[in-house]
Write a protein that holds these residues in place. Structure first.
Motif, PDB file in Angstrom:
ATOM      1  N   ARG A 177       5.809  83.818 -32.490  1.00 18.02           N
ATOM      2  CA  ARG A 177       6.948  83.602 -31.598  1.00 18.02           C
ATOM      3  C   ARG A 177       6.498  83.070 -30.245  1.00 18.02           C
ATOM      4  N   ILE A 178       5.330  83.559 -29.781  1.00 24.25           N
ATOM      5  CA  ILE A 178       4.804  83.076 -28.509  1.00 24.25           C
ATOM      6  C   ILE A 178       4.499  81.579 -28.602  1.00 24.25           C
ATOM      7  N   LYS A 179       3.907  81.164 -29.719  1.00 21.21           N
ATOM      8  CA  LYS A 179       3.593  79.748 -29.895  1.00 21.21           C
ATOM      9  C   LYS A 179       4.865  78.903 -29.882  1.00 21.21           C
ATOM     10  N   GLU A 180       5.890  79.380 -30.606  1.00 17.66           N
ATOM     11  CA  GLU A 180       7.154  78.647 -30.619  1.00 17.66           C
ATOM     12  C   GLU A 180       7.781  78.614 -29.235  1.00 17.66           C
ATOM     13  N   ASP A 184       8.678  75.419 -26.737  1.00 19.87           N
ATOM     14  CA  ASP A 184      10.022  75.234 -26.172  1.00 19.87           C
ATOM     15  C   ASP A 184       9.983  75.256 -24.647  1.00 19.87           C
ATOM     16  N   ALA A 185       9.164  76.169 -24.096  1.00 19.21           N
ATOM     17  CA  ALA A 185       9.080  76.266 -22.636  1.00 19.21           C
ATOM     18  C   ALA A 185       8.508  74.993 -22.039  1.00 19.21           C
ATOM     19  N   ILE A 186       7.462  74.444 -22.668  1.00 21.98           N
ATOM     20  CA  ILE A 186       6.865  73.192 -22.179  1.00 21.98           C
ATOM     21  C   ILE A 186       7.871  72.055 -22.288  1.00 21.98           C
ATOM     22  N   ARG A 280      13.388  87.872 -29.245  1.00 23.47           N
ATOM     23  CA  ARG A 280      13.614  86.600 -29.919  1.00 23.47           C
ATOM     24  C   ARG A 280      13.058  85.480 -29.056  1.00 23.47           C
ATOM     25  N   LYS A 281      12.867  84.338 -29.688  1.00 21.49           N
ATOM     26  CA  LYS A 281      12.232  83.225 -28.994  1.00 21.49           C
ATOM     27  C   LYS A 281      13.003  82.833 -27.733  1.00 21.49           C
ATOM     28  N   ASN A 282      14.328  82.795 -27.814  1.00 26.46           N
ATOM     29  CA  ASN A 282      15.133  82.353 -26.664  1.00 26.46           C
ATOM     30  C   ASN A 282      15.333  83.448 -25.621  1.00 26.46           C
TER      31      ASN A 282
END
Length: 287
Positions: A177-180, A184-186, A280-282
């Motif tokens: 999840r951190i990688k995803e 997304d953050a970048i 969650r990712k978001n």
């Protein structure tokens, strides 16, 4: 029933009477004789040694056939460490303690319930079997506890391994999840940067355009400076360009510079991490 004079190094063998001398050497050997004067049992070999000691030759040795139940007297073979190894053959019922006759004379002379051990056991036949049963009962319980503790030790170890695997799964999932979220953050940073940069570039282009227009107007007027009439005409023509530049300056003064892309960890994500839950990712980042 064991045979007199035969050595047995295991304590599990049941003997009628253990040889006193062999017992001192941690050997279990069935006694064949009993010395009334020594209050000791002897196997066949040790009684021969007893007979060779000049000071013991006058002792009365019960010489009966070994192997027949009840041949030798039932007397204690334990020796008193305090009083020259006298036999521990007296029992104080008041204090529930055994000792030699000297012990009783010295320490229990006021006690009324002091008895000779062989006489006590005649009237209390079940006391030793009951005690042995008591030992058996406590041994059984102790063994049960050992089994329970051993099972608990195994279960605890298995539990540890399971929880380690849980942590590994948790961290692996979290890493994914951190990688995803990182990607997304970048992407969001790139998008926000592009928006701010485009806005800044647009304003820069507008200013550069007005700078060029104002410069052109100045050049035209300067070229006709000697001809006042033409300079006036050029001024009128350049009025629109200058007014546009002035308006742009007023608008530019309203533009707030210093806008930056700011990365923040979402407070909800921090709360979930504190509770050791996977966000969650978001839910991880905020901008």
């Amino acid at each position: 029933m064991a045979t007199g004079g035969v050595s047995a190094d295991t304590s599990d063998e049941i003997l009628d009477h253990v040889c006193s001398i062999c017992k001192e050497q941690n050997k279990n050997v069935n006694a064949a004789k009993y010395c009334v004067d020594c209050h000791d049992y002897y196997c066949s070999d040790c009684v021969d040694i007893h007979k060779t000691v000049p000071a013991l030759k006058g002792h009365k040795i019960l010489d009966k056939e070994v192997g027949q139940e009840g041949n030798l007297p039932m007397v204690p073979t334990e020796r008193c460490e305090r009083h020259s190894f006298k036999p521990v053959d007296m029992y104080c019922q008041s204090h529930h303690i055994v000792g030699c006759d000297t012990c009783m004379t010295v320490d229990h002379r006021t006690c009324q319930d002091v008895f000779y051990v062989p006489e006590v056991v005649k009237t209390r036949k079940n006391v030793v079997p009951e005690f042995l049963q008591r030992i058996t009962n406590v041994e059984t319980k102790l063994q049960d506890f050992l089994k329970s503790f051993n099972r608990e030790c195994t279960d605890l170890h298995d539990n540890k391994l399971e929880e380690i695997e849980t942590v590994k799964r948790f961290t692996k999932s979290f890493e994914e999840r951190i990688k995803e979220a990182k990607k997304d953050a970048i992407d969001l940073i790139e998008k926000r940067y592009t928006e701010l940069n485009e806005e800044l570039q647009k304003n820069t282009d507008n200013v550069q355009k007005e700078v060029k227009n104002v410069g052109s107007t100045t050049a035209v007027i300067d070229s006709a400076f000697q001809n006042e009439s033409q300079a006036f005409v050029s001024m009128i023509f350049g009025e629109k360009s200058v007014s546009s530049a002035e308006k742009l300056c007023r608008d530019a003064e309203m533009i707030k510079l210093g806008k930056r892309v700011k990365f923040l960890l979402n407070q909800q994500c921090e709360s979930l991490l504190a509770k050791k839950k996977l966000p969650r990712k978001n839910e991880m980042f905020a901008f």
